[in-house]
Design a protein around this motif. Structure first.
Motif, PDB file in Angstrom:
ATOM      1  N   THR A 215      46.251 -27.288  13.365  1.00 25.01           N
ATOM      2  CA  THR A 215      44.929 -26.953  13.874  1.00 25.01           C
ATOM      3  C   THR A 215      43.878 -27.632  13.018  1.00 25.01           C
ATOM      4  OG1 THR A 215      43.430 -25.121  14.418  1.00 25.01           O
ATOM      5  CG2 THR A 215      44.851 -24.833  12.496  1.00 25.01           C
ATOM      6  N   GLY A 216      42.694 -27.849  13.587  1.00 21.94           N
ATOM      7  CA  GLY A 216      41.610 -28.513  12.859  1.00 21.94           C
ATOM      8  C   GLY A 216      40.311 -27.749  13.007  1.00 21.94           C
ATOM      9  N   PRO A 217      40.182 -26.582  12.363  1.00 23.56           N
ATOM     10  CA  PRO A 217      39.021 -25.722  12.583  1.00 23.56           C
ATOM     11  C   PRO A 217      37.740 -26.247  11.930  1.00 23.56           C
ATOM     12  CG  PRO A 217      40.396 -24.810  10.852  1.00 23.56           C
ATOM     13  CD  PRO A 217      41.132 -26.005  11.385  1.00 23.56           C
ATOM     14  N   LYS A 218      36.636 -26.014  12.589  1.00 25.41           N
ATOM     15  CA  LYS A 218      35.313 -26.295  12.027  1.00 25.41           C
ATOM     16  C   LYS A 218      34.392 -25.139  12.389  1.00 25.41           C
ATOM     17  CE  LYS A 218      31.519 -29.632  11.778  1.00 25.41           C
ATOM     18  NZ  LYS A 218      30.978 -30.942  12.248  1.00 25.41           N
ATOM     19  N   ARG A 219      33.882 -24.436  11.380  1.00 26.41           N
ATOM     20  CA  ARG A 219      32.991 -23.295  11.577  1.00 26.41           C
ATOM     21  C   ARG A 219      31.685 -23.572  10.847  1.00 26.41           C
ATOM     22  NH1 ARG A 219      36.266 -18.150   9.782  1.00 26.41           N
ATOM     23  NH2 ARG A 219      34.304 -17.179  10.441  1.00 26.41           N
ATOM     24  N   THR A 220      30.599 -23.430  11.563  1.00 29.32           N
ATOM     25  CA  THR A 220      29.286 -23.780  11.012  1.00 29.32           C
ATOM     26  C   THR A 220      28.250 -22.719  11.355  1.00 29.32           C
ATOM     27  OG1 THR A 220      28.709 -25.046  12.992  1.00 29.32           O
ATOM     28  CG2 THR A 220      29.794 -26.250  11.194  1.00 29.32           C
ATOM     29  N   LEU A 221      27.064 -22.839  10.713  1.00 31.75           N
ATOM     30  CA  LEU A 221      25.906 -21.996  11.011  1.00 31.75           C
ATOM     31  C   LEU A 221      24.752 -22.877  11.467  1.00 31.75           C
ATOM     32  CD1 LEU A 221      25.896 -19.541   7.951  1.00 31.75           C
ATOM     33  CD2 LEU A 221      26.734 -19.077  10.263  1.00 31.75           C
ATOM     34  N   ARG A 222      23.966 -22.350  12.414  1.00 30.08           N
ATOM     35  CA  ARG A 222      22.757 -23.031  12.874  1.00 30.08           C
ATOM     36  C   ARG A 222      21.601 -22.047  12.888  1.00 30.08           C
ATOM     37  NH1 ARG A 222      24.541 -26.654  18.212  1.00 30.08           N
ATOM     38  NH2 ARG A 222      26.335 -27.713  17.243  1.00 30.08           N
ATOM     39  N   ALA A 223      20.420 -22.569  12.681  1.00 29.71           N
ATOM     40  CA  ALA A 223      19.228 -21.743  12.852  1.00 29.71           C
ATOM     41  C   ALA A 223      19.113 -21.360  14.321  1.00 29.71           C
ATOM     42  CB  ALA A 223      17.996 -22.508  12.394  1.00 29.71           C
ATOM     43  N   PRO A 224      18.496 -20.231  14.639  1.00 28.32           N
ATOM     44  CA  PRO A 224      18.376 -19.819  16.040  1.00 28.32           C
ATOM     45  C   PRO A 224      17.769 -20.914  16.910  1.00 28.32           C
ATOM     46  CG  PRO A 224      17.643 -18.066  14.587  1.00 28.32           C
ATOM     47  CD  PRO A 224      17.864 -19.265  13.719  1.00 28.32           C
ATOM     48  N   GLY A 225      18.499 -21.302  17.956  1.00 26.02           N
ATOM     49  CA  GLY A 225      18.019 -22.309  18.894  1.00 26.02           C
ATOM     50  C   GLY A 225      18.157 -23.741  18.421  1.00 26.02           C
ATOM     51  N   ALA A 226      18.696 -23.967  17.232  1.00 31.77           N
ATOM     52  CA  ALA A 226      18.806 -25.329  16.702  1.00 31.77           C
ATOM     53  C   ALA A 226      19.919 -26.100  17.407  1.00 31.77           C
ATOM     54  CB  ALA A 226      19.063 -25.288  15.200  1.00 31.77           C
ATOM     55  N   LYS A 227      19.783 -27.413  17.388  1.00 29.72           N
ATOM     56  CA  LYS A 227      20.757 -28.285  18.031  1.00 29.72           C
ATOM     57  C   LYS A 227      21.778 -28.857  17.040  1.00 29.72           C
ATOM     58  CE  LYS A 227      18.718 -27.889  22.012  1.00 29.72           C
ATOM     59  NZ  LYS A 227      19.339 -27.085  23.098  1.00 29.72           N
ATOM     60  N   LYS A 228      21.523 -28.690  15.739  1.00 32.34           N
ATOM     61  CA  LYS A 228      22.411 -29.266  14.740  1.00 32.34           C
ATOM     62  C   LYS A 228      22.880 -28.191  13.765  1.00 32.34           C
ATOM     63  CE  LYS A 228      20.338 -33.904  14.806  1.00 32.34           C
ATOM     64  NZ  LYS A 228      19.712 -34.975  13.978  1.00 32.34           N
ATOM     65  N   ASP A 229      24.039 -28.455  13.163  1.00 33.30           N
ATOM     66  CA  ASP A 229      24.567 -27.546  12.151  1.00 33.30           C
ATOM     67  C   ASP A 229      23.709 -27.611  10.898  1.00 33.30           C
ATOM     68  OD1 ASP A 229      26.724 -26.938  13.831  1.00 33.30           O
ATOM     69  OD2 ASP A 229      27.926 -28.606  13.035  1.00 33.30           O
ATOM     70  N   ALA A 230      23.475 -26.424  10.299  1.00 36.13           N
ATOM     71  CA  ALA A 230      22.721 -26.359   9.049  1.00 36.13           C
ATOM     72  C   ALA A 230      23.629 -26.109   7.853  1.00 36.13           C
ATOM     73  CB  ALA A 230      21.666 -25.260   9.135  1.00 36.13           C
ATOM     74  N   ALA A 231      24.739 -25.427   8.058  1.00 35.61           N
ATOM     75  CA  ALA A 231      25.667 -25.136   6.965  1.00 35.61           C
ATOM     76  C   ALA A 231      27.091 -25.172   7.494  1.00 35.61           C
ATOM     77  CB  ALA A 231      25.359 -23.776   6.347  1.00 35.61           C
ATOM     78  N   VAL A 232      27.991 -25.697   6.693  1.00 33.26           N
ATOM     79  CA  VAL A 232      29.410 -25.749   7.054  1.00 33.26           C
ATOM     80  C   VAL A 232      30.135 -24.662   6.274  1.00 33.26           C
ATOM     81  CG1 VAL A 232      31.521 -27.111   6.977  1.00 33.26           C
ATOM     82  CG2 VAL A 232      29.360 -28.203   7.578  1.00 33.26           C
ATOM     83  N   LEU A 233      30.796 -23.754   6.997  1.00 28.83           N
ATOM     84  CA  LEU A 233      31.574 -22.702   6.356  1.00 28.83           C
ATOM     85  C   LEU A 233      33.009 -23.141   6.106  1.00 28.83           C
ATOM     86  CD1 LEU A 233      30.336 -19.636   8.461  1.00 28.83           C
ATOM     87  CD2 LEU A 233      29.428 -20.494   6.290  1.00 28.83           C
ATOM     88  N   LEU A 234      33.555 -23.891   7.058  1.00 26.24           N
ATOM     89  CA  LEU A 234      34.944 -24.373   6.965  1.00 26.24           C
ATOM     90  C   LEU A 234      35.086 -25.582   7.867  1.00 26.24           C
ATOM     91  CD1 LEU A 234      37.956 -23.915   6.085  1.00 26.24           C
ATOM     92  CD2 LEU A 234      38.202 -22.539   8.163  1.00 26.24           C
ATOM     93  N   ASP A 235      35.693 -26.626   7.338  1.00 26.05           N
ATOM     94  CA  ASP A 235      35.906 -27.826   8.152  1.00 26.05           C
ATOM     95  C   ASP A 235      37.132 -28.568   7.638  1.00 26.05           C
ATOM     96  OD1 ASP A 235      35.720 -29.893   9.924  1.00 26.05           O
ATOM     97  OD2 ASP A 235      33.956 -30.830   9.006  1.00 26.05           O
TER      98      ASP A 235
END
Length: 311
Positions: A215-235
């Motif tokens: 598996t190749g998981p990628k979990r990220t956070l974005r600001a509300p309504g944003a189009k791009k990732d702001a923080a990477v939790l796991l990749d």
């Protein structure tokens, strides 16, 4: 003859998912993880995913289904070995309930989450060369896994399936505003996003047991309504079964598929052939018996005295 009953009656009843399962699968790989002490994402860390599956025998017997309790932990070297799985980078307990013969999800017995699809920790028995709906617990939905031919795992041939997940919003999480590029806000209800670079599953055709999983998981956070990732939790591009996990999966697949072949093919054919041979031998013996001349009784032999009747 009763031999066909082994294939038509006994074999389907032998192909059932166990209720007393107790197994552990370990995945390893490398990737980026969020360091909560440094409050930043750090690259090239060893990632270990441990998935333990234990059958709840009492609930299984009451419901007639297979009730499996599953714990999945994600660790880096900093959290291993862990005395408590709650100390892991991520810890997810859940319960999967399935029909013992079809492997289809059953919604009862405290099942959590509401699992759907055709397969999750394993495929159904008698895997076909087609696409399957595989449950992705992180996504909270099914993923289409497409048949890609056969491939060997530790010398054992299985069916290969692949799939992926595009970036998908999966929920929200309250985080400091600085994590999602909003330093003027102390707390932000950030959006959680998930994607998967790719699943690779190699499966035993007879039993549906997974011999190799990647598996190749990628979990990220974005600001509300944003189009791009702001923080990477796991990749991670690739987190896969360890060699030890592969070998144990192959060992169990060889054992279980061998038992199914024995009941469904070997014994019925052998019993059928033996029955035909015995029937042929019996027929020969009957025919020979009919051709034997009848032995004369003493009264039919000339000169033999006849018994005297007395009162």
């Amino acid at each position: 003859m009763l031999a066909p009953l082994l294939a038509w009656y006994v074999q389907p009843r032998a192909a059932v998912n166990p209720i007393d399962i107790d197994t552990t699968a370990v995945y390893e790989g490398r990737g980026s993880v969020f360091d909560t002490d440094r409050i930043e994402t750090v690259p090239d860390r060893k990632i270990t995913v441990t998935q333990r599956v234990r059958g709840n025998v009492a609930d299984s017997e009451r419901s007639g289904n297979a009730v499996w309790d599953v714990t999945t932990t994600v660790d880096t070297d900093r959290s291993l070995p862990a005395a408590d799985p709650h100390d892991a980078l991520d810890f997810v307990p859940h319960r999967w309930v399935m029909d013992r013969r079809t492997t289809r999800p059953v919604h009862c017995c405290g099942e959590k989450p509401h699992i759907e699809g055709e397969a999750y920790l394993k495929f159904p028995f008698d895997v076909q060369k087609r696409s399957y709906q595989w449950w992705d617990n992180t996504l909270g939905d099914t993923v289409v896994l497409r048949y890609q031919g056969t491939e060997k795992v530790q010398g054992y041939t299985g069916y290969k399936f692949t799939g992926s997940v595009p970036p998908t919003r999966t929920g929200t999480r309250m985080v400091p505003g600085t994590l999602v590029d909003q330093p003027n806000r102390p707390q932000v209800l950030a959006e959680e996003w998930y994607a998967n670079h790719g699943f690779v599953l190699i499966v035993d055709q007879a039993t549906g047991r997974v011999l190799y999983a990647q598996t190749g998981p990628k979990r990220t956070l974005r600001a509300p309504g944003a189009k791009k990732d702001a923080a990477v939790l796991l990749d991670s591009e690739k987190v896969a079964f360890t060699t030890a996990t592969q070998k144990e999966a192959v060992r169990q697949a060889e054992r279980d598929s061998g038992q199914l072949r024995l009941v469904g093919t070997t014994l019925p054919i052998g019993a059928g052939i033996a029955g035909l041979v015995l029937a042929a031998v019996g027929g020969v013996l009957v025919a020979r018996g009919r051709k034997e001349p009848e032995q004369p009784t003493p009264s039919d032999v000339p000169g033999t005295p006849q018994p005297t009747l007395t009162m």
